[in-house]
Scaffold this motif. Structure first.
Motif, short mmCIF file in Angstrom:
data_model
loop_
_atom_site.label_atom_id
_atom_site.label_comp_id
_atom_site.label_asym_id
_atom_site.label_seq_id
_atom_site.Cartn_x
_atom_site.Cartn_y
_atom_site.Cartn_z
N LYS A 125 -2.82 7.50 0.52
CA LYS A 125 -3.09 8.88 1.08
C LYS A 125 -4.16 8.71 2.38
CE LYS A 125 -2.72 11.56 -3.12
NZ LYS A 125 -1.53 12.23 -2.66
N ASP A 126 -4.58 7.66 2.38
CA ASP A 126 -5.51 7.42 3.77
C ASP A 126 -4.76 6.61 4.68
OD1 ASP A 126 -7.40 8.67 2.46
OD2 ASP A 126 -8.86 7.07 1.82
N ARG A 127 -3.56 6.26 4.57
CA ARG A 127 -2.86 5.45 5.57
C ARG A 127 -2.10 6.21 6.46
NH1 ARG A 127 1.33 1.23 4.84
NH2 ARG A 127 1.82 1.99 6.94
N LEU A 128 -1.72 5.91 7.68
CA LEU A 128 -0.76 6.15 8.72
C LEU A 128 -0.05 4.99 9.25
CD1 LEU A 128 -2.86 9.03 10.49
CD2 LEU A 128 -1.15 9.66 8.71
N THR A 129 1.09 5.34 9.76
CA THR A 129 1.67 4.29 10.49
C THR A 129 1.73 4.82 11.99
OG1 THR A 129 3.03 3.50 8.81
CG2 THR A 129 3.83 3.16 10.86
N LEU A 130 1.42 3.97 13.09
CA LEU A 130 1.21 4.22 14.39
C LEU A 130 2.43 3.53 14.94
CD1 LEU A 130 -0.54 5.07 16.99
CD2 LEU A 130 -1.85 3.34 16.76
N VAL A 131 3.03 4.39 15.95
CA VAL A 131 4.15 3.66 16.67
C VAL A 131 3.91 4.05 18.21
CG1 VAL A 131 6.52 3.93 16.98
CG2 VAL A 131 5.84 4.16 14.78
N LEU A 132 3.70 2.70 18.72
CA LEU A 132 3.43 2.86 20.14
C LEU A 132 4.59 2.07 21.13
CD1 LEU A 132 -0.33 1.54 20.29
CD2 LEU A 132 0.62 3.89 20.25
N CYS B 172 6.66 -0.86 6.93
CA CYS B 172 8.15 -0.64 6.44
C CYS B 172 8.11 -1.15 5.22
CB CYS B 172 9.10 -0.70 7.37
SG CYS B 172 9.33 -2.72 7.47
N ASN B 173 9.31 -0.67 4.34
CA ASN B 173 9.55 -1.53 2.98
C ASN B 173 10.05 -2.97 3.22
OD1 ASN B 173 9.95 -1.67 0.44
ND2 ASN B 173 11.36 -0.23 0.13
N THR B 174 9.28 -3.75 2.71
CA THR B 174 9.60 -5.11 2.91
C THR B 174 9.92 -5.78 1.48
OG1 THR B 174 7.23 -5.97 2.55
CG2 THR B 174 8.59 -5.52 4.83
N GLU B 175 10.03 -4.85 0.21
CA GLU B 175 10.28 -5.25 -1.02
C GLU B 175 11.78 -5.27 -1.28
OE1 GLU B 175 8.57 -2.55 -3.62
OE2 GLU B 175 6.56 -3.36 -3.43
N VAL B 176 12.33 -6.20 -1.89
CA VAL B 176 13.93 -6.55 -2.20
C VAL B 176 13.97 -5.82 -3.12
CG1 VAL B 176 15.49 -8.15 -2.72
CG2 VAL B 176 13.69 -8.78 -1.16
N ALA C 271 4.42 7.02 4.11
CA ALA C 271 3.85 6.89 5.40
C ALA C 271 4.24 5.81 6.08
CB ALA C 271 2.28 6.87 5.22
N TRP C 272 5.50 5.28 5.99
CA TRP C 272 6.05 4.26 6.76
C TRP C 272 7.02 4.34 7.52
CZ3 TRP C 272 5.75 0.57 1.95
CH2 TRP C 272 6.90 0.65 1.05
N MET C 273 7.59 3.35 8.20
CA MET C 273 8.77 3.75 9.29
C MET C 273 10.14 3.33 8.23
SD MET C 273 10.21 4.36 12.16
CE MET C 273 9.41 4.10 13.23
N CYS D 87 0.92 -1.23 0.07
CA CYS D 87 -0.13 -0.13 0.01
C CYS D 87 0.81 1.30 -0.13
CB CYS D 87 -0.86 -0.05 1.25
SG CYS D 87 -2.09 1.33 0.97
N SER D 88 1.85 1.44 -1.02
CA SER D 88 2.75 2.22 -1.16
C SER D 88 2.37 3.58 -1.90
CB SER D 88 4.01 1.90 -1.49
OG SER D 88 4.16 1.24 -2.42
N GLY D 89 1.34 3.32 -2.75
CA GLY D 89 1.00 4.27 -3.63
C GLY D 89 -0.53 4.12 -4.04
#
Length: 523
Positions: A202-209, A423-427, A250-252, A195-197
């Motif tokens: 645009k409707d996503r956030l990454t939440l860090v707790l 986060c980016n998990t693509e190689v 929008a990711w770590m 969900c990178s593009g």
């Protein structure tokens, strides 16, 4: 004819650079306007903005604000950036990396970038490892395989792993993706995808707790796509209930992670504390050396059973968030009979989302956190139940709305985006030309502040213009509370009106009519 004397170039101090960054991020003035205000060239302002992370890092490290220093360019910035990303990618693939391997890769990048004088010396390697806090002479990834006995083995060793740390100094941190306003049932079809593009990104956030075994909670970190969402205009960022940052996906990332870690490390240093921080093996979590934090990583593929955040803490926060989201939609539908549920949901802004997250985290009880740590094996006394102590129940109308908008019942709302990549998990294909790779990396870091598509909820003219108007508005709210028989809420607004009236009187005596957006800013 005498030649015109050459003007001496002005270099801004660190304090002035921080002020430039603050005013630029606040919005309303561009590089040209800042250049005029500070009496320097536009290029210098643009360079300050481009290198804001370095200046902020200097400032946070208590460098003298009066010092004047131009950031020295070595000519190897592109090589260093590529080497760091390559190193993180190899860690993700669980590849053992030695110093000579890194030097060889650096020479390859240098050749492709045309930097022929670069030598990849031992000195360069030492500087690279120091810059990124890389441990040891051999940089080794963890084994990708996991046996069925790993979980039990970890729990047996946990007492030894945490030895020397009090419960309040044992922390767990984790990220989770959040579709903060998307309501389509299609969200169920993207579980585990990037969900990178596109529109959904645009409707996503990454939440860090992050929380401690004793129930202590750190301020949440929210990672969005835009550096300056339109809804943040005139907002005092330090007053938000979360820390907000961004990258184009929008990711770590490893850089954002290190920045977050450094602030936490500095905080613990100021408090005279040493803590243990337990993490999963995400590619964005490099193993670095810190002064006040010891990092320990869970075995691969075990976090669903070993990580406290995954035992109910994140689910609790998300359910409390969804409850606020649905409550707001119901209120919008009540106010506008022609509005559909989807339209009401789409009007949610990032600012409202971070406020909902802050409130949800504040309401997550210490008891819930303690139970989740116990369930993960952090206590000899197991959790009494798998249920969290402050699980939310739906309110009137929420079950129907959850089915209509999300295609699930209310309790399932916490799960609709639980597998969304954070986060980016693509190689990445490192055999491509270094120039292409560098351009790709820089494109990922670009500022997308102008691309954020926000629904503007109210025009500027509809805002409360000053304290006089706010006091009058609060009086109207009090009257409504009295008419509706809301006694407890009336008491709260009584106190608020008294506080506002006192401030209004003080400002009036001082001859200042303060705008409401200035009033709420932290001095």
């Amino acid at each position: 004819m005498a030649s015109k004397p050459k003007l001496e170039k002005k270099t801004l101090t660190l304090g002035e650079k921080i002020e430039v960054i603050r005013r630029y991020e606040k919005g309303g003035v561009g590089a040209r306007g800042l250049a005029q205000d500070f009496g320097v060239g536009k290029t210098q302002i643009q360079n300050i903005i481009k290198r804001k992370r370095e200046h902020i890092e200097d400032y946070e490290n208590n460098a003298p604000t009066s010092k004047r220093r131009n950031v020295r360019q070595t000519g190897n910035e592109g090589i260093n950036q590529l080497c760091w990303e390559w190193f993180c990618d190899m860690k993700k693939r669980v590849v053992e990396i030695s110093g000579p391997m890194l030097q060889e890769q650096a020479l390859k990048f240098a050749e492709q970038l045309g930097v022929h004088e670069f030598k990849a010396s031992t000195g360069w390697l030492d500087s690279f490892k120091k810059r990124h806090n890389i441990k040891g002479n051999t940089m080794v990834g963890e084994s990708a395989g996991v046996s069925s006995t790993v979980v039990d083995d970890w729990k047996e060793k946990l007492q030894h792993i945490t030895a020397g740390y009090a419960p309040e100094d044992i922390y767990n941190m984790d990220e989770s993706g959040l579709f903060y306003r998307t309501t389509s049932r299609k969200t169920l079809a993207v579980k585990g995808e990037q969900c990178s593009g596109g529109k959904q990104a645009k409707d996503r956030l990454t939440l860090v707790l992050c929380a401690s075994m004793a129930g202590g909670k750190e301020k949440p970190l929210i990672i969005g796509k835009s550096a300056k969402p339109r809804c943040f205009k005139n907002v005092n960022m330090s007053a938000l209930p979360v820390t907000y940052t961004n990258n184009s996906k929008a990711w770590m990332t490893s850089d954002l992670f290190k920045k977050w870690l450094k602030k936490l490390d500095q905080k613990m240093g100021r408090q005279g504390r040493k803590i243990l921080l337990l993490l999963d093996n995400a590619p964005s979590h490099p193993d670095v050396t810190l002064n006040n934090i010891e990092l320990k990583f869970f075995p691969p593929n075990t976090t669903s059973r070993l990580q406290p955040m995954d035992q109910g803490i994140i689910q609790t926060v998300k359910l409390k968030y969804r409850k606020r989201q649905l409550r707001r939609i119901l209120q919008e539908l009540e106010n506008n009979k022609e509005l559909t549920g989807t339209q009401a949901a789409k009007s949610l802004t990032v600012l409202q989302a971070v406020q909902f997250v802050g409130a949800a985290w504040r309401e997550t009880s210490e008891e819930t956190i303690l139970k989740c740590f116990r369930k993960a094996g952090f206590s000899e006394t197991p959790a009494e139940t798998t249920e969290t102590s402050d699980a939310d129940e739906s309110e009137a109308g929420m079950e129907e709305l959850a089915q209509e908008l999300f295609g699930c019942n209310f309790q399932e709302l916490a799960e609709i985006d639980e597998d969304l990549a954070t986060c980016n998990t693509e190689v990445r294909d490192w055999d491509r030309d270094a120039s292409t790779l560098l351009e790709e990396l820089q494109d990922e870091e670009r500022d997308d502040s102008d691309e954020e598509e926000e629904v503007v909820q109210a025009s500027i003219s509809s805002r409360v213009p000053n304290l006089n108007s706010l006091v009058s508005l609060m009086s109207d709210i009090k009257n409504l509370c009295a008419e509706e028989g809301l006694g407890e809420l009336l008491d709260v607004f009584d106190q608020a009106v008294d506080m506002l009236s006192t401030v209004w009187s003080q400002r009036r005596l001082a001859g200042r009519q303060t705008k409401i957006d200035q009033f709420f800013k932290t001095k």
